[in-house]
Design an enzyme around this catalytic site. Sequence first.
Site, PDB file in Angstrom:
ATOM      1  CB  SER A  32      -0.900   0.157   1.327  1.00 42.14           C
ATOM      2  OG  SER A  32      -0.154  -0.221   2.667  1.00 42.14           O
ATOM      3  CG  ASN A 119      -4.593  -4.365  12.707  1.00 43.23           C
ATOM      4  OD1 ASN A 119      -3.836  -4.324  11.876  1.00 43.23           O
ATOM      5  ND2 ASN A 119      -4.812  -5.448  13.353  1.00 43.23           N
ATOM      6  CB  THR A 164     -40.674  24.407 -10.004  1.00 42.27           C
ATOM      7  OG1 THR A 164     -41.796  24.447 -10.960  1.00 42.27           O
ATOM      8  CG2 THR A 164     -40.407  25.224  -9.086  1.00 42.27           C
ATOM      9  CG  HIS A 165     -41.499  20.813 -12.884  1.00 41.98           C
ATOM     10  ND1 HIS A 165     -41.591  19.638 -12.515  1.00 41.98           N
ATOM     11  CD2 HIS A 165     -42.101  21.476 -11.814  1.00 41.98           C
ATOM     12  CE1 HIS A 165     -42.430  19.347 -11.546  1.00 41.98           C
ATOM     13  NE2 HIS A 165     -42.653  20.548 -11.154  1.00 41.98           N
ATOM     14  CB  SER A 286     -13.814  23.829 -30.061  1.00 41.49           C
ATOM     15  OG  SER A 286     -13.783  23.087 -31.325  1.00 41.49           O
ATOM     16  CE  LYS A 292     -19.064  25.132 -28.786  1.00 40.04           C
ATOM     17  NZ  LYS A 292     -19.009  23.655 -28.711  1.00 40.04           N
ATOM     18  CG  ASN A 294     -16.511  24.415 -25.484  1.00 39.10           C
ATOM     19  OD1 ASN A 294     -17.580  24.663 -26.015  1.00 39.10           O
ATOM     20  ND2 ASN A 294     -15.701  23.815 -26.353  1.00 39.10           N
ATOM     21  CD  GLU A 299     -18.995  20.787 -20.672  1.00 43.11           C
ATOM     22  OE1 GLU A 299     -19.647  20.396 -21.654  1.00 43.11           O
ATOM     23  OE2 GLU A 299     -17.977  21.415 -21.002  1.00 43.11           O
ATOM     24  CE1 TYR A 326      -6.346  -3.140   8.719  1.00 40.92           C
ATOM     25  CE2 TYR A 326      -5.349  -5.479   8.496  1.00 40.92           C
ATOM     26  CZ  TYR A 326      -5.595  -3.929   7.957  1.00 40.92           C
ATOM     27  OH  TYR A 326      -5.081  -3.628   7.005  1.00 40.92           O
ATOM     28  CD  GLN A 331      -2.839  -2.543   1.997  1.00 39.17           C
ATOM     29  OE1 GLN A 331      -2.285  -2.808   2.841  1.00 39.17           O
ATOM     30  NE2 GLN A 331      -2.709  -2.738   0.875  1.00 39.17           N
ATOM     31  CE  LYS A 334      -4.272   3.163   4.586  1.00 39.41           C
ATOM     32  NZ  LYS A 334      -5.333   2.032   4.479  1.00 39.41           N
TER      33      LYS A 334
END
Length: 473
Positions: A32, A119, A164-165, A286, A292, A294, A299, A326, A331, A334
Amino acid sequence: MSDASPTAAPPRHVAGVFSEATDARVQRFTESISFDKRLYAHDIAGSIAHAQMLADVGVLTPDECLQITHGLEQIRREIEQGDFAYSVELEDIHMHIERALTDRLGDVGRKLHTGRSRNDQVSTDLRLWTRTRIDAISSLLADLQRAFVARCETDADVVLPGYTHLQRAQPVLAAHYYLAYCEKFERDRQRLADCRRRVNVLSLGAGALAGTSIPIDRQNVARRLGFDAVAANSLDVSSDRDFVIEFVFCLALIAEHLSTWAEEWILWSTIEFDMLELPRAFCTGSSIMPQKINPDVLELIRGKTGRVVGALQTLLVLVKGLPLAYNRDLQEDKPPLFDAADTVEACLAMAAPVVAGATLRRDAIAERLDRGHLDATAFMEYLIRRGIPQRTAHHLVGKLVGEAMRRECRLADLPLERFREIDPTLDADVFDVLGVDNAIAAMQSYGSTAPGQVAEQLARWKNHLTVLSPSPI
Ligand code: ARG
């Protein structure tokens, strides 16, 4: 990281019972260190506190303790300067640091692990790490709230269509809209603060699972590490990852809030909505379409929400059905924990400057505020205040809206006679309740978009946010 360091002997804790070295493939599979090395500072802080406590209870001599703390501090510096060699043979950060200490101090270094196990050590490190991240993310949330509050001033006179909607519904003050996000991010901060109470509990001293016969003083360690409490059951705490899951749940909800905001501003910045200009420095172009601009940052904030929700899912499935205490499965906690925290921090660090740098397209918004009959509900409530039952008022106003739609005009453009047909007692005053400004001015209820209400809330937010310290990041 080197795959294997040729000089490293097998870890001492396994050398005894094992007559042969661990298969290199197993070492690579079970390591790890590649991801838990970022716990180094917390591991060293935990070890220093542990050593000092061991000296306080007489298990280590003051000199041994001094050698250990100096050794650990040296190791910290080496790691920070990039002078530290990692190897999968030593599995994790705990073994790396202990081995480096032992290489320096010999038998004195070999005493550090007295009265503890990896542990309780890994759990302690994770709690310290999570506590730091909670504080950092809470500050970033406050920065974002400040950015929204600042916009309330910039856009104090702007009325927005409320949806709304995703259909036009009622008008709202821009400040009311911004403060809606302050509320959401405040609940996120409160959730983090509540989660922190359960994170900030000392695990160290639980030993492998049952505690230890060494006369350790857990309160002493808790004090040194700033923990508010000491876990009362060794079996529980050595298997407990609730705090990780809870924290990642908090992160998932922050990500959800950010994604709602991001989606909204992506829509608002389109020509179709034409409500918002995003800061150019936070947009991208773009490679094929020269015109463009963007909203990639927004996003990605929306998209990264999937990762954070995925991390929560991973953790919940990870602990399902694990017997006490444990298990090595733990492990795997993480990578999703780290990734969720990193992702949300990165998103928050982007969100505040986008909020600060965007510009509402006031004229375009104002020109179209008359569309969608945003004043219909205000007019219905005016009739209700004059004694017409709500269902009746709703029906009557609905008929007028239908007529306005046919004529492609505002309610206020209909002749007075049409209003008198639904209520003969109406006079020209009716035009004083129509229109978005009148609709907003008529609002009264606590928490509404009424200008007085919004001003009060804004004052409360300003006051609240000035008592929070700005983010150190
Ligand atoms: N690398 C382990 C982890 O991250 C540390 C604890 C290992 N304990 C053990 N008994 N193998 O969970």
